[in-house]
Design an enzyme around this catalytic site. Structure first.
Site, short mmCIF file in Angstrom:
data_model
loop_
_atom_site.label_atom_id
_atom_site.label_comp_id
_atom_site.label_asym_id
_atom_site.label_seq_id
_atom_site.Cartn_x
_atom_site.Cartn_y
_atom_site.Cartn_z
N TYR A 1 25.24 26.18 -10.16
CA TYR A 1 24.50 26.48 -11.56
C TYR A 1 24.00 24.82 -11.35
O TYR A 1 22.79 24.62 -12.52
CB TYR A 1 25.25 26.01 -12.98
CG TYR A 1 25.85 26.74 -13.48
CD1 TYR A 1 27.29 27.79 -13.16
CD2 TYR A 1 25.15 27.26 -15.14
CE1 TYR A 1 27.54 28.53 -13.79
CE2 TYR A 1 25.88 28.81 -15.24
CZ TYR A 1 27.24 29.20 -15.17
OH TYR A 1 27.71 29.66 -15.39
N LYS B 1 38.85 26.93 -5.39
CA LYS B 1 38.40 27.82 -4.35
C LYS B 1 38.88 26.92 -3.00
O LYS B 1 37.59 27.53 -1.78
CB LYS B 1 37.78 28.85 -4.32
CG LYS B 1 38.49 30.10 -2.88
CD LYS B 1 39.03 30.78 -4.27
CE LYS B 1 39.41 32.03 -2.52
NZ LYS B 1 40.86 32.49 -2.35
N ASP C 1 41.85 32.69 -7.85
CA ASP C 1 42.17 33.35 -8.26
C ASP C 1 43.66 33.65 -8.37
O ASP C 1 43.35 34.36 -9.31
CB ASP C 1 42.24 34.05 -6.55
CG ASP C 1 42.58 33.50 -5.03
OD1 ASP C 1 42.77 32.40 -5.97
OD2 ASP C 1 42.64 33.89 -4.26
N ASP D 1 33.13 28.64 -16.19
CA ASP D 1 32.03 29.11 -16.89
C ASP D 1 33.34 30.32 -17.21
O ASP D 1 33.73 31.42 -18.56
CB ASP D 1 31.13 30.06 -16.32
CG ASP D 1 30.48 30.71 -17.16
OD1 ASP D 1 30.72 30.64 -18.67
OD2 ASP D 1 29.51 31.38 -16.65
#
Ligand code: NAD
Length: 365
Positions: free
Chosen positions: A124, A187, A221, A245
C-alpha cells in the site's frame, strides 16, 4: 465535556450514511461539536483535489474524526484518499473488531475477533512503476533479470519501526481489553525478507508480554482456512497492510457482512473512525445501504472519547434493533428484495427510538 470532532461525509453513499450517524450520535446525549470537512470525488470536482489541506488541518486540530467511505477509481484517476489520509496523519493502526450480534444473519455465531492491521507500509506504500518506465527498468536490472522485461513493479516495504509499533499496539490492546492471545500473520515462508522481518520483530516484542498474552504465528493462506473452519481459536490478529485488508473483509463476512463491520485508525495522538466498507456508489442517493457499520464506528469513537455511558446506550440500542430484525436495511433481511426492509435514515431513527425506550425502561427500574 464538549468534544470537537471532524466529520467527513465522504462520497457515494457516504453523505446519507453520515447524516444518519450524526443524528444517532447527537441522540446519545454526548456533547459533540461537529466540524464538517469534504473529501472525495464530489469536492474534487469543485476544488481540484480530493483531499483539501483543510481536512488534514481540521483533524490535526481536533485530534478525532469520523469519516464516510470515499471512492477510489480503479486504474486511473487519483490515488486513494483513504490511504493518503492514513499516511499524511501517520495513522499507523487500523483496528477492526469483528463481533457477532444476535439477530444478524451469518453462518457463524459467537465470533469475537479483533484485527490489527498495519496502515502505512507494505504494498500500500504506493511505490510502483508502470511497464517500460525507467524506474521499472532499473528494478528489473537490479533483479538480475529475474523479473520479465514487460513488467510493472510494485514495492513492498516492511520496516522494523513500522512493525514494532503495530505489534506493540496489538499487545497493549490485548492487555487493556483482557484478551488472551495475539496471532501474527504473514507469508514469511515465501517473502523471507519482508514478512520474515515482521515475524522476527513480533517475536521480540512478544517476549515482553510472556505469561500475560500468548503469542503465535500463522501463514496467511492457512489463516484464511482456519478462520473459516475454527474462528473460535483466534483472538487478536496482527497483520501487515494487505493481508490485514483482505482478512478484515473475511472476518466481516463471518459476522454478517460489511454492513455491520466497524473500524478505527489510530496514530500516536490522532484517531479517525470509519467502517470497513466502501462507498457502494451504485446505491448513491437511494437511502438504501446499512448505516450500522458507521454507527458502530461512532460507538468506538464515543468509547475513545470516554463517553462510556453514551457508547453503552448506543450499543444496547443497536443490539435491540438487530435482535428484532424489523427496522433494518435490505442486507440484513433474509432476501435482498424483502419489502419490509427500511432505508438508511429509517434504520437510524429506529436506533434512536430504541435508545429512548431503553432509557425509559432503565429509569423505571
Ligand atoms: P463496497 O464496500 O463499497 O461494496 C461492496 C459490496 O458491499 C457491494 O455489493 C455493496 O453493495 C455492499 N455494501 C457496502 N457497504 C454496504 C452497506 N453499508 N450496506 C449494505 N451493503 C453494503 O466495495 P467496492 O464496491 O469494492 O468499493 C466501492 C468504492 O469504495 C471503491 O472506489 C473503493 O475503492 C472504495 N472503498 C473505500 C473505502 C473507504 O472509504 N475506507 C473502503 C473500501 C472501499
Amino acid at each position: 465535556m464538549i468534544h470537537k470532532v471532524t466529520l467527513i461525509p465522504g462520497d457515494g453513499t457516504g453523505p446519507e450514511i453520515m447524516e444518519t450517524v450524526r443524528n444517532v450520535v447527537d441522540a446519545t446525549g454526548a456533547q459533540i461539536e461537529w466540524e464538517v470537512e469534504e473529501a472525495g470525488c464530489d469536492i474534487m470536482a469543485k476544488v481540484g483535489t480530493p483531499l483539501p489541506e483543510s481536512v488534514l488541518q481540521s483533524i490535526r486540530k481536533n485530534k478525532v474524526a469520523i469519516k464516510g467511505p470515499i471512492t477510489t477509481p480503479i486504474g486511473t484517476g487519483f490515488r486513494s484518499v483513504n490511504v493518503a489520509l492514513r499516511k499524511e496523519l501517520d495513522l499507523y493502526v487500523c483496528l477492526r473488531p469483528c463481533i457477532s450480534y444476535p439477530g444478524v444473519r451469518s453462518r457463524y455465531q459467537n465470533i469475537d475477533l479483533v484485527i490489527v492491521r498495519e496502515n502505512t507500509e507494505d504494498l500500500y506504500a504506493g511505490i510502483e512503476w508502470s511497464m517500460n518506465t525507467p524506474e521499472a527498468k532499473e528494478v528489473i536490472k537490479l533483479s538480475k533479470n529475474k523479473i520479465r522485461e514487460d513488467s510493472a513493479v510494485s514495492i513492498k516495504p516492511i520496516s522494523k519501526t513500522g512493525t514494532s509499533r503495530i505489534v506493540k499496539f496489538a499487545f497493549e490492546y490485548a492487555l487493556k481489553n483482557h484478551r488472551k492471545k495475539v496471532t501474527a500473520v504473514t507469508k514469511a515462508n515465501i517473502m523471507k525478507c519482508t514478512d520474515g522481518l515482521f515475524f522476527e520483530v513480533a517475536r521480540e516484542i512478544a517476549k515482553n508480554y510472556e505469561g500475560k498474552i500468548e503469542y503465535e504465528e500463522r501463514l496467511i493462506d492457512n489463516m484464511c482456512m482456519q478462520l473459516v473452519q475454527k474462528p473460535e481459536l483466534y483472538d487478536v490478529l496482527v497483520l501487515p497492510n494487505l493481508y490485514g485488508d483482505i482478512i478484515s473483509d473475511l472476518c466481516a463476512g463471518l459476522v454478517g457482512g460489511l454492513g455491520v463491520a466497524p473500524g478505527a485508525n489510530f496514530g500516536d495522538t490522532l484517531a479517525v473512525f470509519e467502517a470497513i466498507h466502501g462507498s457502494a456508489p451504485k446505491y448513491k442517493g437511494m437511502n438504501k445501504v446499512n448505516p450500522s457499520a458507521c454507527i458502530l464506528s461512532a460507538k468506538l469513537m464515543l468509547e475513545y472519547l470516554k463517553e462510556t455511558e453514551a457508547a453503552k446506550n448506543l450499543d444496547d440500542a443497536i443490539k435491540e434493533v438487530f435482535r428484532k430484525g424489523e427496522s433494518v436495511t435490505y442486507d440484513m433481511k433474509p432476501f435482498p428484495n424483502d419489502p419490509s426492509a427500511v432505508g438508511t435514515k429509517e434504520m437510524g431513527e429506529a436506533i434512536i427510538k430504541a435508545m429512548k425506550n431503553l432509557s425509559k425502561v432503565s429509569a423505571l427500574k
